[in-house]
Enzyme design. Structure first.
Site, PDB file in Angstrom:
ATOM      1  CD  GLN A  49      -6.872 -12.029  -0.311  1.00 32.40           C
ATOM      2  OE1 GLN A  49      -7.378 -12.998  -0.471  1.00 32.40           O
ATOM      3  NE2 GLN A  49      -7.492 -10.968   0.563  1.00 32.40           N
ATOM      4  CG  ASP A 101      -0.632  -7.736  -0.964  1.00 32.80           C
ATOM      5  OD1 ASP A 101       0.294  -7.048  -0.874  1.00 32.80           O
ATOM      6  OD2 ASP A 101      -1.578  -7.669   0.115  1.00 32.80           O
ATOM      7  CB  SER A 155       0.557  -8.693   2.053  1.00 27.85           C
ATOM      8  OG  SER A 155      -0.495  -7.677   2.036  1.00 27.85           O
TER       9      SER A 155
HETATM   10  P1  NAD Z   1       0.877   0.071   5.784  1.00 27.80           P
HETATM   11  O1  NAD Z   1       2.041  -0.560   5.571  1.00 27.80           O
HETATM   12  O2  NAD Z   1       0.251   1.118   4.806  1.00 27.80           O
HETATM   13  O3  NAD Z   1       0.637   0.826   7.194  1.00 27.80           O
HETATM   14  C1  NAD Z   1       0.675   0.213   8.418  1.00 27.80           C
HETATM   15  C2  NAD Z   1      -0.393   0.514   9.629  1.00 27.80           C
HETATM   16  O4  NAD Z   1      -0.005   1.843   9.803  1.00 27.80           O
HETATM   17  C3  NAD Z   1      -1.529   0.672   9.072  1.00 27.80           C
HETATM   18  O5  NAD Z   1      -2.365  -0.429   9.974  1.00 27.80           O
HETATM   19  C4  NAD Z   1      -2.072   1.994   9.155  1.00 27.80           C
HETATM   20  O6  NAD Z   1      -3.199   1.931   9.590  1.00 27.80           O
HETATM   21  C5  NAD Z   1      -1.193   2.241  10.280  1.00 27.80           C
HETATM   22  N1  NAD Z   1      -1.045   3.774  10.497  1.00 27.80           N
HETATM   23  C6  NAD Z   1      -1.212   4.766   9.536  1.00 27.80           C
HETATM   24  N2  NAD Z   1      -1.177   6.064  10.033  1.00 27.80           N
HETATM   25  C7  NAD Z   1      -0.819   5.827  11.228  1.00 27.80           C
HETATM   26  C8  NAD Z   1      -0.754   6.583  12.361  1.00 27.80           C
HETATM   27  N3  NAD Z   1      -0.601   8.129  12.432  1.00 27.80           N
HETATM   28  N4  NAD Z   1      -0.488   6.207  13.455  1.00 27.80           N
HETATM   29  C9  NAD Z   1      -0.724   4.853  13.734  1.00 27.80           C
HETATM   30  N5  NAD Z   1      -0.870   4.086  12.829  1.00 27.80           N
HETATM   31  C10 NAD Z   1      -0.983   4.428  11.769  1.00 27.80           C
HETATM   32  O7  NAD Z   1      -0.550  -1.022   5.781  1.00 27.80           O
HETATM   33  P2  NAD Z   1      -0.613  -2.462   5.637  1.00 27.80           P
HETATM   34  O8  NAD Z   1      -0.033  -3.245   6.530  1.00 27.80           O
HETATM   35  O9  NAD Z   1      -0.144  -2.667   4.160  1.00 27.80           O
HETATM   36  O10 NAD Z   1      -2.085  -2.736   5.524  1.00 27.80           O
HETATM   37  C11 NAD Z   1      -3.012  -2.014   6.167  1.00 27.80           C
HETATM   38  C12 NAD Z   1      -4.542  -2.938   6.202  1.00 27.80           C
HETATM   39  O11 NAD Z   1      -4.576  -3.237   4.947  1.00 27.80           O
HETATM   40  C13 NAD Z   1      -4.224  -4.066   7.056  1.00 27.80           C
HETATM   41  O12 NAD Z   1      -5.528  -4.126   7.873  1.00 27.80           O
HETATM   42  C14 NAD Z   1      -4.408  -5.198   6.300  1.00 27.80           C
HETATM   43  O13 NAD Z   1      -4.893  -6.502   6.528  1.00 27.80           O
HETATM   44  C15 NAD Z   1      -5.357  -4.583   4.913  1.00 27.80           C
HETATM   45  N6  NAD Z   1      -4.865  -5.420   3.676  1.00 27.80           N
HETATM   46  C16 NAD Z   1      -5.845  -5.690   3.092  1.00 27.80           C
HETATM   47  C17 NAD Z   1      -5.425  -6.496   1.916  1.00 27.80           C
HETATM   48  C18 NAD Z   1      -6.557  -6.832   0.662  1.00 27.80           C
HETATM   49  O14 NAD Z   1      -6.196  -7.618  -0.005  1.00 27.80           O
HETATM   50  N7  NAD Z   1      -7.826  -6.410   0.836  1.00 27.80           N
HETATM   51  C19 NAD Z   1      -4.185  -6.657   1.452  1.00 27.80           C
HETATM   52  C20 NAD Z   1      -3.165  -6.403   2.481  1.00 27.80           C
HETATM   53  C21 NAD Z   1      -3.581  -5.600   3.460  1.00 27.80           C
END
Ligand code: NAD
Length: 380
Positions: A127, A130, A133
């Protein structure tokens, strides 16, 4: 062991890969740090700030490259810069391995070990590394300010002696890290916010920030993978989302799109008719420009205007908030460097569950299977 930091040369890039507080931490790990003169200026850090943190400041970029055991960058170095590195050198940064694998062929040919911050697995242990993020947080925040600055109205509800000013309406598409930060920022400025995402889990987060979550019946379709990330949807499911979005876009003043699917082209969430049905004076900020965009008419790093509706596709908003973007990035890469340094020496443990998966090239081979597949698709 020498860690080198270059002055970034991409247009509009003001970030620096290491800030002075990170240099101090690396020096404490018995590494030496060299930085190209002027590298921190965009992020308000002078050569003296770096000297005081224990770094050596070097004017000669080629000499700096030639002396690097680890080169830390924000953006991928040019092929010429790759070739100036020692063959045993390690490169760490945003290398765009899945979007532009062929651009890393010079690093492969030169035998370099490259690590891409985009490939750091999103597991709990990683984390602090990242960087995606971190940058998404900055981009989501800045997109709202860009929208607020551009529209011909105010964000908050105001009740004045001259009458009531209604709040701006903001629609966020994709409620991941960037989208959630955009929601929080728009809410703080007083806007009424709606958001849409295909992941059901996003609904609770959206509502907890005081926004309305738009839901569409996707017929029980699987929208997430095991890791909780969105998957590529069928055309029918995408169309249902697009219809819902088009309906809500008609009343929006600002739309910020952030939807992405890891390793794939961004889904198209708004087509021309939906854009053309928007109000005059409204704006769309498409943050998915680097992976093809969420809006069919947006153009990466250009401003398009259609009948009074402005469509922007900025691909590097973090570069416009260089102090905090650099600070977050610098801490992310320093956490990663901690895994590569033992007793002041370079130590590559490819069996480590962060180091191995983040590696793109090593010993003249593609290490990451997804990148190797992306490369095969390009060469075909
Ligand atoms: P991303 O930048 O890849 O995508 C952004 C958002 O677009 C996502 O929420 C995705 O669900 C959405 N999306 C994709 N296709 C879509 C569609 N057709 N219509 C509408 N929305 C669509 O994603 P991100 O912001 O990097 O992260 C996504 C998730 O992962 C978040 O919930 C975040 O909290 C989680 N996350 C977890 C960790 C971890 O350490 N476990 C780290 C970073 C993020």
């Amino acid at each position: 062991m020498n860690i080198a930091v270059l002055r970034e040369t991409e247009a509009g890039e003001a970030r620096v890969a290491l800030m002075p507080d990170s240099v101090q931490k690396l020096v404490a790990l018995k590494a030496s740090v060299s930085i190209e003169s002027g590298a921190g200026l965009g992020a308000a850090r002078t050569d003296d700030d770096y000297r005081n943190a224990g770094a050596t400041v070097i004017d000669d970029r080629n000499a700096l490259l030639g002396s690097a055991d680890i080169l830390v960058v924000v953006n991928r170095p040019s092929p010429e810069d790759f070739n100036r590195l020692k063959k045993s050198a390690v490169v760490l940064g945003f290398l765009r391995p899945l979007d532009e694998p062929a651009e890393l062929a010079p690093a492969l040919a030169h035998g370099l070990t490259t690590f891409a911050m985009e490939l750091v697995p999103r597991i709990t242990r990683a984390q602090a590394m990242d960087a995606l993020s971190s940058m998404a947080t900055v981009a989501g925040y800045k997109a709202v300010l860009l929208g607020a600055n551009q529209i011909p109205r105010m964000f908050p509800l105001l009740m004045t002696a001259a009458g009531t000013v209604p709040p701006a309406r903001v629609l966020i598409l994709g409620a991941g890290v960037a989208g959630l930060q955009a929601i929080a920022t728009a809410r703080r400025l007083g806007a009424v916010v709606e958001a849409y995402d295909v992941r059901a889990a996003a609904g609770e987060q959206v509502r907890s920030l005081g926004a309305t979550f738009l839901e569409v019946d996707l017929g029980g379709l699987q929208t997430e993978d095991k890791g909780g990330y969105a998957v590529e949807l069928s055309e029918e499911a995408l169309k249902r989302g697009r219809d819902l979005i088009a309906e809500h876009a008609k009343t929006a003043d600002v739309i910020i799109t952030t939807a992405q699917v890891p390793g794939r082209r961004a889904p198209v969430l708004m087509e021309e008719p939906a854009v053309d049905a928007m109000k005059r004076g409204s704006i769309i900020i498409d943050l998915a420009g680097a992976t093809g965009g969420n809006v069919s008419v947006s153009k990466a790093d250009e401003v398009v205007e259609r009948e009074g509706v402005v469509i922007m596709g900025p691909t590097n908003l973090p570069g416009t908030v260089p102090v905090h973007a650099s600070q977050l990035y610098s801490r992310n890469v320093t956490s990663f460097l901690n895994l590569l340094i033992k007793d002041g020496e370079l130590h590559l443990d490819m069996d480590d569950n962060i180091v191995g998966p983040s590696c793109v090239t090593h010993d003249g081979k593609w290490v990451n299977e997804r990148v190797a597949a992306a490369m095969r698709a390009v060469v075909k």
